[in-house]
Design a protein around this motif. Structure first.
Motif, PDB file in Angstrom:
ATOM      1  N   ARG A   1       2.576   0.481 -10.205  1.00  0.00           N
ATOM      2  CA  ARG A   1       3.924   0.454  -9.627  1.00  0.00           C
ATOM      3  C   ARG A   1       3.946   1.164  -8.266  1.00  0.00           C
ATOM      4  NH1 ARG A   1       8.445   2.745 -13.431  1.00  0.00           N
ATOM      5  NH2 ARG A   1       6.488   2.917 -14.527  1.00  0.00           N
ATOM      6  N   THR A   2       3.238   2.295  -8.185  1.00  0.00           N
ATOM      7  CA  THR A   2       3.167   3.048  -6.934  1.00  0.00           C
ATOM      8  C   THR A   2       2.496   2.228  -5.839  1.00  0.00           C
ATOM      9  OG1 THR A   2       3.093   5.149  -8.123  1.00  0.00           O
ATOM     10  CG2 THR A   2       2.240   5.152  -5.869  1.00  0.00           C
ATOM     11  N   THR A   3       1.396   1.580  -6.186  1.00  0.00           N
ATOM     12  CA  THR A   3       0.678   0.732  -5.232  1.00  0.00           C
ATOM     13  C   THR A   3       1.582  -0.383  -4.719  1.00  0.00           C
ATOM     14  OG1 THR A   3      -1.423   1.217  -6.332  1.00  0.00           O
ATOM     15  CG2 THR A   3      -1.377  -0.720  -4.916  1.00  0.00           C
ATOM     16  N   ALA A   4       2.335  -1.006  -5.629  1.00  0.00           N
ATOM     17  CA  ALA A   4       3.247  -2.089  -5.243  1.00  0.00           C
ATOM     18  C   ALA A   4       4.382  -1.572  -4.361  1.00  0.00           C
ATOM     19  CB  ALA A   4       3.810  -2.763  -6.488  1.00  0.00           C
ATOM     20  N   LYS A   5       4.979  -0.440  -4.739  1.00  0.00           N
ATOM     21  CA  LYS A   5       6.103   0.120  -3.971  1.00  0.00           C
ATOM     22  C   LYS A   5       5.709   0.476  -2.543  1.00  0.00           C
ATOM     23  CE  LYS A   5       9.191   2.325  -7.351  1.00  0.00           C
ATOM     24  NZ  LYS A   5       9.760   3.630  -7.763  1.00  0.00           N
ATOM     25  N   LEU A   6       4.476   0.947  -2.368  1.00  0.00           N
ATOM     26  CA  LEU A   6       4.025   1.356  -1.041  1.00  0.00           C
ATOM     27  C   LEU A   6       3.438   0.203  -0.242  1.00  0.00           C
ATOM     28  CD1 LEU A   6       2.355   4.817  -1.840  1.00  0.00           C
ATOM     29  CD2 LEU A   6       4.676   4.342  -1.026  1.00  0.00           C
ATOM     30  N   GLY A   7       3.369  -0.978  -0.865  1.00  0.00           N
ATOM     31  CA  GLY A   7       2.802  -2.136  -0.176  1.00  0.00           C
ATOM     32  C   GLY A   7       1.319  -1.929   0.121  1.00  0.00           C
ATOM     33  N   ALA A   8       0.656  -1.164  -0.745  1.00  0.00           N
ATOM     34  CA  ALA A   8      -0.751  -0.817  -0.539  1.00  0.00           C
ATOM     35  C   ALA A   8      -1.666  -1.907  -1.076  1.00  0.00           C
ATOM     36  CB  ALA A   8      -1.068   0.511  -1.220  1.00  0.00           C
ATOM     37  N   ARG A   9      -2.878  -1.950  -0.534  1.00  0.00           N
ATOM     38  CA  ARG A   9      -3.863  -2.953  -0.976  1.00  0.00           C
ATOM     39  C   ARG A   9      -4.578  -2.522  -2.245  1.00  0.00           C
ATOM     40  NH1 ARG A   9      -4.779  -2.351   4.537  1.00  0.00           N
ATOM     41  NH2 ARG A   9      -6.565  -1.022   4.118  1.00  0.00           N
ATOM     42  N   SER A  10      -4.615  -1.219  -2.478  1.00  0.00           N
ATOM     43  CA  SER A  10      -5.343  -0.687  -3.623  1.00  0.00           C
ATOM     44  C   SER A  10      -4.822   0.714  -3.932  1.00  0.00           C
ATOM     45  CB  SER A  10      -6.841  -0.606  -3.301  1.00  0.00           C
ATOM     46  OG  SER A  10      -7.046   0.335  -2.253  1.00  0.00           O
ATOM     47  N   ARG A  11      -5.327   1.299  -5.005  1.00  0.00           N
ATOM     48  CA  ARG A  11      -4.937   2.668  -5.350  1.00  0.00           C
ATOM     49  C   ARG A  11      -5.357   3.642  -4.252  1.00  0.00           C
ATOM     50  NH1 ARG A  11      -7.534   4.733 -10.703  1.00  0.00           N
ATOM     51  NH2 ARG A  11      -6.582   2.785 -11.384  1.00  0.00           N
ATOM     52  N   ILE A  12      -6.561   3.442  -3.707  1.00  0.00           N
ATOM     53  CA  ILE A  12      -7.046   4.317  -2.635  1.00  0.00           C
ATOM     54  C   ILE A  12      -6.143   4.203  -1.413  1.00  0.00           C
ATOM     55  CG2 ILE A  12      -8.950   4.651  -0.994  1.00  0.00           C
ATOM     56  CD1 ILE A  12     -10.840   3.842  -3.325  1.00  0.00           C
ATOM     57  N   ASP A  13      -5.720   2.982  -1.105  1.00  0.00           N
ATOM     58  CA  ASP A  13      -4.813   2.763   0.026  1.00  0.00           C
ATOM     59  C   ASP A  13      -3.463   3.437  -0.235  1.00  0.00           C
ATOM     60  OD1 ASP A  13      -4.248   1.692   2.571  1.00  0.00           O
ATOM     61  OD2 ASP A  13      -3.228  -0.034   1.672  1.00  0.00           O
ATOM     62  N   ALA A  14      -2.993   3.386  -1.488  1.00  0.00           N
ATOM     63  CA  ALA A  14      -1.719   4.035  -1.850  1.00  0.00           C
ATOM     64  C   ALA A  14      -1.828   5.552  -1.673  1.00  0.00           C
ATOM     65  CB  ALA A  14      -1.348   3.696  -3.295  1.00  0.00           C
ATOM     66  N   ILE A  15      -2.958   6.118  -2.064  1.00  0.00           N
ATOM     67  CA  ILE A  15      -3.187   7.560  -1.889  1.00  0.00           C
ATOM     68  C   ILE A  15      -3.175   7.912  -0.402  1.00  0.00           C
ATOM     69  CG2 ILE A  15      -4.933   9.392  -2.100  1.00  0.00           C
ATOM     70  CD1 ILE A  15      -5.719   8.033  -4.801  1.00  0.00           C
ATOM     71  N   ARG A  16      -3.841   7.067   0.405  1.00  0.00           N
ATOM     72  CA  ARG A  16      -3.874   7.302   1.852  1.00  0.00           C
ATOM     73  C   ARG A  16      -2.467   7.289   2.447  1.00  0.00           C
ATOM     74  NH1 ARG A  16      -3.100   4.299   5.987  1.00  0.00           N
ATOM     75  NH2 ARG A  16      -3.091   2.366   4.794  1.00  0.00           N
ATOM     76  N   ILE A  17      -1.660   6.280   2.065  1.00  0.00           N
ATOM     77  CA  ILE A  17      -0.288   6.177   2.581  1.00  0.00           C
ATOM     78  C   ILE A  17       0.532   7.388   2.190  1.00  0.00           C
ATOM     79  CG2 ILE A  17       1.870   4.875   2.376  1.00  0.00           C
ATOM     80  CD1 ILE A  17       0.062   2.329   2.075  1.00  0.00           C
ATOM     81  N   ALA A  18       0.419   7.782   0.915  1.00  0.00           N
ATOM     82  CA  ALA A  18       1.197   8.933   0.427  1.00  0.00           C
ATOM     83  C   ALA A  18       0.783  10.217   1.153  1.00  0.00           C
ATOM     84  CB  ALA A  18       1.007   9.091  -1.076  1.00  0.00           C
ATOM     85  N   ARG A  19      -0.515  10.375   1.400  1.00  0.00           N
ATOM     86  CA  ARG A  19      -1.011  11.563   2.121  1.00  0.00           C
ATOM     87  C   ARG A  19      -0.511  11.579   3.563  1.00  0.00           C
ATOM     88  NH1 ARG A  19      -7.065  11.989  -0.156  1.00  0.00           N
ATOM     89  NH2 ARG A  19      -6.781  13.749  -1.550  1.00  0.00           N
ATOM     90  N   GLU A  20      -0.677  10.416   4.229  1.00  0.00           N
ATOM     91  CA  GLU A  20      -0.317  10.342   5.643  1.00  0.00           C
ATOM     92  C   GLU A  20       1.185  10.519   5.848  1.00  0.00           C
ATOM     93  OE1 GLU A  20      -1.963   6.675   6.997  1.00  0.00           O
ATOM     94  OE2 GLU A  20      -4.028   7.444   7.011  1.00  0.00           O
ATOM     95  N   SER A  21       1.959  10.175   4.827  1.00  0.00           N
ATOM     96  CA  SER A  21       3.409  10.314   4.921  1.00  0.00           C
ATOM     97  C   SER A  21       3.879  11.716   4.561  1.00  0.00           C
ATOM     98  CB  SER A  21       4.094   9.290   3.998  1.00  0.00           C
ATOM     99  OG  SER A  21       3.732   7.979   4.371  1.00  0.00           O
ATOM    100  N   GLY A  22       2.944  12.558   4.117  1.00  0.00           N
ATOM    101  CA  GLY A  22       3.277  13.922   3.778  1.00  0.00           C
ATOM    102  C   GLY A  22       3.968  14.072   2.425  1.00  0.00           C
ATOM    103  N   TRP A  23       3.823  13.073   1.533  1.00  0.00           N
ATOM    104  CA  TRP A  23       4.484  13.099   0.230  1.00  0.00           C
ATOM    105  C   TRP A  23       3.654  13.817  -0.820  1.00  0.00           C
ATOM    106  CZ3 TRP A  23       5.210   7.195   0.903  1.00  0.00           C
ATOM    107  CH2 TRP A  23       6.222   6.969   1.860  1.00  0.00           C
ATOM    108  N   ILE A  24       2.347  13.869  -0.643  1.00  0.00           N
ATOM    109  CA  ILE A  24       1.481  14.578  -1.601  1.00  0.00           C
ATOM    110  C   ILE A  24       0.546  15.510  -0.831  1.00  0.00           C
ATOM    111  CG2 ILE A  24       1.556  12.800  -3.368  1.00  0.00           C
ATOM    112  CD1 ILE A  24      -1.207  11.869  -2.433  1.00  0.00           C
TER     113      ILE A  24
END
Length: 201
Positions: free
Chosen positions: A178-201
């Motif tokens: 669900r997190t990967t889909a919500k962030l429009g990420a290509r994969s779990r690793i991409d979702a982690i990258r987006i969340a990190r770069e956005s300052g959320w985690i």
């Protein structure tokens, strides 16, 4: 001449940048790479004054490559090209001694000027990106989703996340999907990258 290395994975974009910089009498593109894990070797081979690096590259992300470049070839200034400005990205860029942080859609003259200023040892940060970075985007994730993606970012396995958060393994997998889909990420690793770069985690 300002010897410049260009790292961009999209062939059309890279070709356009090379063509645009060819019009600048004092800038010479001495190397082109399409992957982040090829930047250091190319830089060692051609000794550029400035490396223009796309932030999102296969093999190794632009900021990680920039950090390695600063460590091994500190005389080479780095100008990062990015499509987004977030607090996490800007902080990471400053932490790895990036001198330039510029929007990918900046006018060609602005890029050439940025290369010149970075070559002179100045810091060049796109004002719009800086403003965007000071105004962090609100996370589209629930607190539970942030907990799960944060644990995954720390290297925990599905089983470890489930045990730590008192969830079933299937529930953890659902959260990650669900997190990967919500962030429009290509994969779990991409979702982690987006969340990190956005300052959320």
């Amino acid at each position: 001449m300002i010897r410049t290395l260009l790292a961009e994975d999209m062939h059309l974009v890279r070709g356009a940048l090379v063509a645009l910089l060819a019009y600048e009498e004092d800038i010479e593109v001495v190397a082109e790479v399409e992957r982040g894990d090829r930047i250091l070797a190319a830089a060692h081979a051609c000794r550029p004054d400035v490396a223009v690096i796309d932030i999102a590259l296969p093999g190794k992300d632009g900021l990680t490559a920039a950090g390695e470049l600063h460590e091994k070839l500190p005389d080479c200034g780095v100008l990062i090209l990015t499509g987004v400005g977030t607090p996490g990205l800007l902080k990471r860029a400053l932490d790895v001694h990036v001198r330039g942080f510029m929007a990918k859609d900046a006018p060609p003259g602005q890029l050439a000027d940025g290369i010149r200023r970075v070559a002179e040892g100045e810091r060049v940060i796109d004002s719009e990106l800086a403003i965007a970075a000071m105004r962090p985007a609100e996370a589209p994730l629930t607190q539970r989703e942030l907990d799960v993606i944060g644990a995954a970012a720390g290297g925990a396995s599905i089983g470890e996340i489930a045990a730590a958060l008192y969830l079933a393994e299937g529930t953890v997998r659902n959260y990650l999907c669900r997190t990967t889909a919500k962030l429009g990420a290509r994969s779990r690793i991409d979702a982690i990258r987006i969340a990190r770069e956005s300052g959320w985690i």
